[in-house]
Enzyme design. Structure first.
Site, PDB file in Angstrom:
ATOM      1  CG  HIS A  86      20.031   2.546 -16.817  1.00 40.45           C
ATOM      2  ND1 HIS A  86      19.601   1.544 -16.151  1.00 40.45           N
ATOM      3  CD2 HIS A  86      19.553   3.492 -15.932  1.00 40.45           C
ATOM      4  CE1 HIS A  86      18.494   2.069 -15.348  1.00 40.45           C
ATOM      5  NE2 HIS A  86      18.628   3.373 -15.567  1.00 40.45           N
ATOM      6  NE  ARG A 107      17.555   6.520 -15.187  1.00 38.78           N
ATOM      7  CZ  ARG A 107      17.085   7.000 -16.374  1.00 38.78           C
ATOM      8  NH1 ARG A 107      16.957   7.756 -17.173  1.00 38.78           N
ATOM      9  NH2 ARG A 107      15.652   6.140 -16.513  1.00 38.78           N
ATOM     10  CD  GLU A 109      11.145   1.975  -9.565  1.00 42.11           C
ATOM     11  OE1 GLU A 109      11.844   2.131 -10.621  1.00 42.11           O
ATOM     12  OE2 GLU A 109      12.642   2.643  -8.931  1.00 42.11           O
ATOM     13  CG  ASP A 137      13.486  -1.112 -12.718  1.00 44.05           C
ATOM     14  OD1 ASP A 137      13.441  -2.484 -13.560  1.00 44.05           O
ATOM     15  OD2 ASP A 137      13.670  -0.182 -11.866  1.00 44.05           O
ATOM     16  CB  CYS A 183      10.117   9.217 -14.731  1.00 40.66           C
ATOM     17  SG  CYS A 183      10.490   8.119 -13.903  1.00 40.66           S
TER      18      CYS A 183
HETATM   19  C1  PEP Z   1      11.942   3.452 -14.133  1.00 35.28           C
HETATM   20  O1  PEP Z   1      12.426   2.050 -14.105  1.00 35.28           O
HETATM   21  O2  PEP Z   1      10.949   3.640 -15.370  1.00 35.28           O
HETATM   22  C2  PEP Z   1      12.911   4.433 -14.106  1.00 35.28           C
HETATM   23  C3  PEP Z   1      12.906   5.086 -14.748  1.00 35.28           C
HETATM   24  O3  PEP Z   1      14.089   4.053 -13.368  1.00 35.28           O
HETATM   25  P1  PEP Z   1      15.540   3.255 -13.734  1.00 35.28           P
HETATM   26  O4  PEP Z   1      14.763   3.775 -15.313  1.00 35.28           O
HETATM   27  O5  PEP Z   1      16.697   4.688 -13.164  1.00 35.28           O
HETATM   28  O6  PEP Z   1      15.332   2.652 -13.506  1.00 35.28           O
HETATM   29 MG    MG Z   2      13.880   1.704 -12.296  1.00 30.96          MG
END
Ligand code: PEP
Ligand code: MG
Length: 580
Positions: free
Chosen positions: A191, A298, A433, A457, A504
């Site tokens: 993140h 998010r 995911e 993920d 995404c």
């Molecule tokens: C992902 O896992 O691709 C996703 C978009 O969610 P995050 O990155 O917030 O886990």
């Molecule tokens: Mg994710």
């Protein structure tokens, strides 16, 4: 001059002075003192308290101006700790009996408080543990002569060098003055990296030794495209990077000219090209980069950097603003995905051995329906003001999805009874995911209107490669045949069931991979706003049938490297400017 190699996390080149930021647990030196030194230690402690008080009042003022009085009041609990007489007395006693420096005594006393608070039955007191720990660190840093809010108070452009940056630290950062970030740990889809991209700040993560090899104020070049950091560069190197910086700016300028053109192939296959956001204030960037809406909002950031929970009204106002500003384009709000590498303050999630596989996302929401319902009410209410969609993160099987939908329906009924308006055809989707969801998406399809593939993920779970561990980042391959097979299956099964399928995860924003996804039939791409023009360029440079045959070709290859090389070769032919 030395060159450090890491993982490219956010594109762009920056040249600037290093600012070392230490967010790790503070090391407290221990030394004996004599009886005469006790008053001096008490004085140092009193000064640290005064300093801390000024800092907290400053933060309160800034928060009140920027986000409203309600947010500023969160820090009242911090101020109360500073005024606690019992704490002062215990420290004085400790100094007299143990004859150690005040940092050690203070740390011991306050840790006793923390343990007692954490064990108490009283929920209110338990919830204060995070506040006390925050004040503990702040006072300690002041005693040790460090600046806790250094990132929020920057007044000159710097390159931030840190062991790691939490999403909440990144969010607090004074964006105007941060030229780039570099960190010792982390991966491409952690993140911190995602935040860097949202803020359009070049970043390199996973350098392992950045905080050891870079000295305060030293000049560094950050190359967020190749994942390199040049420390103490020669004049020639600086000139070379300045030329490169101008070349990138020129490409960006040209790409932005595509802003108002549709995301369609040469033979007119139209896809939807959207952006991901973390905070409502990214909307201008979404619009400036020509995204046709938001494919992933998010919502975790509501829960960070604070010691209370976000209210329904506060969430409703934010969702409504986003819906209105982006309308008539769609906005897909994802229900909260806390846990993993997004830790939070007010809820005190327990430390876990495997946080990414632990109590996070929909698992957390289903276990805390009180918190979940508040968010669902806010999203539903906001759906009356624009084109909102809703999706659930980390679905691993049909039961979870059914339960989430059941709660959603109960909340809808509640709103109907109250006469509160909401959109009757709010589309609901599932993030795909988790491999179990990917492999059973035919079963999930009957419960939703769309799938949104979360590759950040999905890749880590499918390949058993922690997405934020720099040591195994070489194994984190979006092009691994196992990943491609899962993606193919999700898209085909989704389409077979009459759903639209989007992505995404960060993969959707990589030009070479976008070419592949286009050929696999993906309907919707959602990525960081800065990547949107790049993906649009790729889509507009190819015929759909050519992309389809490229996808077919790479699906026969045996390694991730072969797939990557093959895609880059095609991309080079189609859009020579995008590939050096
Ligand atoms: C992902 O896992 O691709 C996703 C978009 O969610 P995050 O990155 O917030 O886990
Ligand atoms: Mg994710």
């Amino acid at each position: 001059m030395i060159t450090l190699k890491g993982i490219p996390a956010s594109p762009g080149i920056a040249i600037g002075k290093a600012l070392l930021f230490d967010s790790e647990e503070l090391l407290v030196p221990r030394r004996s003192i004599t009886e005469d030194q006790i008053p001096y230690e008490v004085l140092r402690f009193e000064e640290a308290l005064i300093h801390t008080r000024h800092q907290i009042l400053g933060i309160q003022r800034r928060l009140a101006e920027e986000m409203g009085q309600e947010h500023a009041e969160i820090f009242n609990a911090h101020l109360l700790v500073l005024e606690d007489q019992a704490l002062r007395e215990e420290i004085l006693n400790g100094l007299k009996t143990q004859r150690l420096n005040v940092e050690v005594i203070f740390n011991e006393v306050i840790r006793r408080y923390l343990r007692a608070f954490a064990r108490t039955e009283d929920e209110y007191l338990r919830d204060r543990t995070a506040d006390i720990d925050d004040v503990r660190k702040r006072i300690l840093r002041n005693l040790l002569g460090r600046h806790p809010d250094i990132l929020a108070q920057l007044d000159e452009p710097v390159v931030v060098v840190a062991h790691d940056l939490s999403p909440s630290e990144t969010a607090l950062m004074h964006k105007r003055h941060v030229l780039a970030f570099v960190t010792d740990i982390g991966g491409r889809t952690g993140h911190t990296a995602i935040m860097a991209k949202s803020l359009a700040i070049p970043a390199v993560v996973g350098l392992e030794v950045a905080t050891k090899r870079i000295i305060k104020d030293e000049l560094v070049v950050v190359d967020g495209i190749h994942g390199e950091v040049v420390v103490d560069p020669e004049p020639d190197t600086i000139r070379r990077y300045e030329v490169e910086q101008r070349r990138i700016q020129e490409i960006d300028r040209q790409l932005l000219q595509l802003k108002d053109l549709p995301a369609e192939t040469l033979d007119r296959r139209r896809v939807l090209l959207l952006a991901n956001i973390e905070l409502p204030d990214e909307i201008p960037s979404v619009i400036a980069h020509g995204a046709e809406g938001i494919g992933l909002y998010r919502t975790e950031f509501f829960y960070l950097n604070r010691s209370d929970l976000p209210s329904e009204e506060e969430q409703f106002q934010a969702y409504k603003t986003v819906a209105e500003q982006v309308a008539p384009h769609p906005v897909t709000i994802r229900t909260v995905d806390l846990g993993g590498d997004k830790f939070l303050s007010p809820l005190e999630l327990p430390a876990e051995m495997n946080p990414f596989m632990g109590w996070r996302a929909i698992r957390f929401s289903l276990a805390r329906p009180d918190i979940f319902r508040i968010q669902l009410r806010a999203i539903l209410r906001a759906s009356a003001y624009g084109n909102l969609k809703l999706m659930f993160p980390m679905i691993s099987g049909i039961e979870e999805l059914r339960r989430a939908n059941e709660i959603l329906n109960e909340v809808k009924q509640e709103l109907t009874r109250e006469g509160t308006p909401f959109s009757q055809n709010l589309e609901v989707g599932a993030m795909i995911e988790v491999p179990s969801a990917a492999l059973t998406c035919d079963l999930l399809a009957s419960e939703v209107r769309f799938f949104s593939i979360g590759t950040n993920d999905l890749i880590q779970y499918a390949l058993a490669v922690d997405r934020v561990n720099e040591k195994i980042a070489y194994l984190y391959e979006p092009t691994h045949p196992a990943v491609l097979r899962l993606l193919k299956q999700i898209i085909e099964v989704g389409h077979g069931a009459g759903l639209w399928v989007g992505m995404c995860g960060e993969m959707a924003g990589e030009p070479a991979l976008a070419l592949l996804l286009l050929g696999m039939g993906l309907d919707q791409f959602s990525t960081s706003p800065v990547q949107v023009p790049l993906v649009k360029k790729v889509i507009r440079s190819v015929e759909y049938r050519v992309a389809q045959s490229i996808a077919q070709q790479v699906l026969t290859l045996r390694t991730g490297k072969e797939v990557e090389d093959c895609l880059l070769a095609h991309l080079r032919q189609l859009t020579p400017d995008l590939v050096e």
